[in-house]
Design an enzyme around this catalytic site. Sequence first.
Site, PDB file in Angstrom:
ATOM      1  N   LYS A 205       0.827  -1.211   0.000  1.00 22.44           N
ATOM      2  CA  LYS A 205       0.000   0.000   0.000  1.00 22.44           C
ATOM      3  C   LYS A 205       0.858   1.255   0.000  1.00 22.44           C
ATOM      4  O   LYS A 205       0.518   2.238  -0.653  1.00 22.44           O
ATOM      5  CB  LYS A 205      -0.957   0.007   1.202  1.00 22.44           C
TER       6      LYS A 205
ATOM      7  N   LYS B   7      -5.041  -9.998  -5.731  1.00 17.76           N
ATOM      8  CA  LYS B   7      -6.277 -10.384  -5.030  1.00 17.76           C
ATOM      9  C   LYS B   7      -7.398  -9.388  -5.335  1.00 17.76           C
ATOM     10  O   LYS B   7      -7.117  -8.214  -5.634  1.00 17.76           O
ATOM     11  CB  LYS B   7      -6.028 -10.515  -3.526  1.00 17.76           C
TER      12      LYS B   7
ATOM     13  N   LYS C 156     -11.234  -3.879  -2.744  1.00 15.61           N
ATOM     14  CA  LYS C 156     -12.268  -2.834  -2.803  1.00 15.61           C
ATOM     15  C   LYS C 156     -11.816  -1.638  -3.619  1.00 15.61           C
ATOM     16  O   LYS C 156     -12.620  -0.907  -4.167  1.00 15.61           O
ATOM     17  CB  LYS C 156     -12.579  -2.319  -1.392  1.00 15.61           C
TER      18      LYS C 156
HETATM   19  P1  TYM Z   1     -10.389  -6.019   4.636  1.00 11.85           P
HETATM   20  O1  TYM Z   1     -11.433  -5.006   4.904  1.00 11.85           O
HETATM   21  O2  TYM Z   1      -9.381  -5.759   3.600  1.00 11.85           O
HETATM   22  O3  TYM Z   1     -11.044  -7.399   4.326  1.00 11.85           O
HETATM   23  C1  TYM Z   1     -12.044  -7.929   5.166  1.00 11.85           C
HETATM   24  C2  TYM Z   1     -11.958  -9.441   5.186  1.00 11.85           C
HETATM   25  O4  TYM Z   1     -12.070  -9.957   3.871  1.00 11.85           O
HETATM   26  C3  TYM Z   1     -10.935 -10.767   3.578  1.00 11.85           C
HETATM   27  N1  TYM Z   1     -10.576 -10.558   2.169  1.00 11.85           N
HETATM   28  C4  TYM Z   1     -10.523 -11.527   1.264  1.00 11.85           C
HETATM   29  N2  TYM Z   1     -10.740 -12.845   1.342  1.00 11.85           N
HETATM   30  C5  TYM Z   1     -10.609 -13.563   0.204  1.00 11.85           C
HETATM   31  N3  TYM Z   1     -10.249 -13.026  -0.985  1.00 11.85           N
HETATM   32  C6  TYM Z   1     -10.014 -11.704  -1.109  1.00 11.85           C
HETATM   33  N4  TYM Z   1      -9.674 -11.180  -2.276  1.00 11.85           N
HETATM   34  C7  TYM Z   1     -10.136 -10.891   0.048  1.00 11.85           C
HETATM   35  N5  TYM Z   1      -9.983  -9.565   0.281  1.00 11.85           N
HETATM   36  C8  TYM Z   1     -10.258  -9.380   1.580  1.00 11.85           C
HETATM   37  C9  TYM Z   1      -9.828 -10.272   4.500  1.00 11.85           C
HETATM   38  O5  TYM Z   1      -8.852 -11.253   4.714  1.00 11.85           O
HETATM   39  C10 TYM Z   1     -10.616  -9.946   5.747  1.00 11.85           C
HETATM   40  O6  TYM Z   1     -10.833 -11.102   6.525  1.00 11.85           O
HETATM   41  N6  TYM Z   1      -7.317  -5.352   8.443  1.00 11.85           N
HETATM   42  C11 TYM Z   1      -8.534  -5.974   8.052  1.00 11.85           C
HETATM   43  C12 TYM Z   1      -9.731  -5.510   8.829  1.00 11.85           C
HETATM   44  C13 TYM Z   1      -9.593  -5.638  10.311  1.00 11.85           C
HETATM   45  C14 TYM Z   1      -9.733  -6.819  11.061  1.00 11.85           C
HETATM   46  C15 TYM Z   1      -9.581  -6.417  12.413  1.00 11.85           C
HETATM   47  C16 TYM Z   1      -9.942  -8.154  10.721  1.00 11.85           C
HETATM   48  C17 TYM Z   1      -9.376  -4.592  11.170  1.00 11.85           C
HETATM   49  N7  TYM Z   1      -9.388  -5.079  12.439  1.00 11.85           N
HETATM   50  C18 TYM Z   1      -9.645  -7.338  13.463  1.00 11.85           C
HETATM   51  C19 TYM Z   1     -10.024  -9.073  11.776  1.00 11.85           C
HETATM   52  C20 TYM Z   1      -9.866  -8.667  13.101  1.00 11.85           C
HETATM   53  C21 TYM Z   1      -8.781  -5.627   6.592  1.00 11.85           C
HETATM   54  O7  TYM Z   1      -8.316  -4.681   6.068  1.00 11.85           O
HETATM   55  O8  TYM Z   1      -9.657  -6.417   6.006  1.00 11.85           O
END
Ligand code: TYM
Length: 332
Positions: free
Chosen positions: A111, A194, A197
Amino acid sequence: MATVLSAIQTTNQLHLGNYLGALKNWIPYQDEHRCFFFLVDLHAITVPQDPQALAENTLISAATYLACGLDPQKSTLFVQSAVPEHAELAWVLTCHSSMGELSRMTQFKDKSSKHGAHIPTGLFLYPVLMAADILLYQAKYVPVGDDQKQHLELARDIAGRMNQQYQKNLFTIPEPMIQKVGARIMSLANPDAKMSKSDPQAGATIFLTDSAKDIEKKFKRAVTDSGSVITDGDVSAGIKNLFSIQAACLGKTPEQVHAGYVGRQYGYLKVETAEIVNQVLEPIRTQTAQILADKGQLLAILDDGATRARETARETLNAVYNSVGFIRKSTL
Ligand code: TYM
């Protein structure tokens, strides 16, 4: 009852990767675990956001949580910024982490490379805030996609370090729960990256709010390779991604899906994957729209969730403050 916790950023609307890799897998925990599921808007502002869009995306994402089957009677649902203990604990954890370990985070490297010389500090500290999210609630299980594994490792390291330094049971050591199928859904425009968003490429991402027509269009244009018929040998990353998507939707293995397509044209795979995805997303789309029609009720659910979350969060934060030597009337 062990605690299960997870969250999604509200930088945009949720996509198919978020659903198959994370959200879908949270639902079954609700009956037998103490669950906290939330929307991380503090994380979202680690990169610039349009305030109105951020607010809208947060509401839509909350409605999507409910539409996917999260039940506010069983789970605590809330917005991260409504629980100030997240930011408070994050500071203490920041003081127990090192520049070296944060610099090694691959998501930070990816990022930050997009920001030239002006890398937002929040992007660097992002994984510490995530560790605070998890450790505040003494979470044991954290169901996430594959890309969050390294962040979970950091949360475990910080927790272990502070337990050793202050008291053995200050924090529960969390474990990532990563599915075998669907943990890494790839972009439809570039199957080496991957699904995300913020991907600017047209057709790269299937959003949960996409119409059936858009879903069909995006899958028809999905990048595969120059072949046309599926063989029983090795297949390209784009084809593999479509197998994984179908498999995660249908509860099969990618190998089982592959076996059903040997000798058939790519076109069938694309059209049928679109149909399967649409069958999964259609009820979610309809329900999300219905829930959004009563924003007052949605906000009341989130407020109630934040109040409940704060009770647990404050308990942990008090223990942490006592441990590090911050004085309070209650500590006398
Ligand atoms: P984020 O918002 O990027 O993604 C949310 C969840 O979706 C999963 N994910 C995916 N799984 C499969 N294929 C993909 N292409 C894909 N893109 C995203 C992510 O692995 C995630 O589980 N840092 C985290 C958010 C967060 C969080 C937390 C998660 C903040 N605090 C505490 C768990 C516990 C994030 O940016 O996820």
